[in-house]
Design a protein around this motif. Structure first.
Motif, PDB file in Angstrom:
ATOM      1  N   GLU A 172       0.843  -1.211   0.000  1.00 41.71           N
ATOM      2  CA  GLU A 172       0.000   0.000   0.000  1.00 41.71           C
ATOM      3  C   GLU A 172       0.874   1.254   0.000  1.00 41.71           C
ATOM      4  O   GLU A 172       0.551   2.241  -0.667  1.00 41.71           O
ATOM      5  N   GLN A 216     -11.044  -3.031  -3.560  1.00 40.90           N
ATOM      6  CA  GLN A 216     -10.260  -3.275  -4.787  1.00 40.90           C
ATOM      7  C   GLN A 216     -11.156  -3.363  -6.021  1.00 40.90           C
ATOM      8  O   GLN A 216     -10.772  -2.946  -7.112  1.00 40.90           O
ATOM      9  N   HIS A 251      -4.733   3.358   3.437  1.00 39.54           N
ATOM     10  CA  HIS A 251      -4.829   1.893   3.377  1.00 39.54           C
ATOM     11  C   HIS A 251      -3.654   1.257   4.133  1.00 39.54           C
ATOM     12  O   HIS A 251      -3.848   0.316   4.904  1.00 39.54           O
ATOM     13  N   GLU A 305      -3.994   5.805  -0.572  1.00 43.63           N
ATOM     14  CA  GLU A 305      -3.183   4.595  -0.382  1.00 43.63           C
ATOM     15  C   GLU A 305      -2.433   4.626   0.947  1.00 43.63           C
ATOM     16  O   GLU A 305      -2.239   3.581   1.576  1.00 43.63           O
TER      17      GLU A 305
END
Ligand SMILES: [Fe+2]
Length: 169
Positions: free
Chosen positions: A22, A132, A58, A55
């Motif tokens: 990530e 995703q 994440h 990201e």
């Protein structure tokens, strides 16, 4: 419970790999934002910048999961692939390729969780499996728009403006 005993070692390694992936994704999106700035597609630059921020969140979610379970997080394996970007299509295709790789990793993570009987990570992993599908779908849509307009500059600038108007992920 003794610290470190609540999580299977193989599963812990797989989650740590995901933290690394990530962060890698975040760096790739940062690189793509620089490339789009260089080509003066400022809406796409901002879109990739927002993606880079997402990201990082994440990575933090996976890291927090390990830390909450008294496990260690290790970022030593982060690498950035070299990207050859000459057009917006190149950039979004690079983004899609990485998202597909991340999706495959999350499916593997789900398999390791099942194999090791890890119930506690289930909601986290389910969240990312769904995430995703969204990520790939969004990038696929953008690639389709870019292919529709082809080399038409005004079409590309309209896509750029639309992506620049993004308010959240
Ligand atoms: Fe991600």
């Amino acid at each position: 419970m003794v610290a470190g005993m609540s999580i299977n070692e193989k599963f812990q390694e797989a989650v740590n790999k995901q933290v690394v992936a990530e962060h890698q994704a975040s760096l790739i999106y940062s690189q793509l934002s620089y490339e789009m700035d260089r080509l003066s597609f400022l809406g796409m630059r901002d879109w990739f910048r927002a993606q880079a921020d997402e990201e990082r969140t994440h990575a933090q979610k996976f890291a927090d999961h390990l830390l909450d379970r008294e496990a260690r997080v290790d970022l030593t394996d982060i690498e950035l692939p070299s990207l050859k970007i000459a057009t917006p299509l190149d950039a979004f295709e690079a983004a899609l390729a990485h998202e597909q790789k991340v999706s495959a990793m999350i499916r593997d993570l789900a398999r390791v969780a099942d194999e090791t009987g890890d119930i506690d990570s289930r909601s986290l992993i389910n969240f990312f499996l769904a995430e995703q599908i969204e990520e790939e779908s969004t990038v696929n849509d953008i690639i389709d728009w870019i292919k529709v307009v082809g080399n038409d500059g005004s079409g590309l600038l309209r896509i750029d403006a639309k992506l620049g108007a993004r308010t959240s992920a």
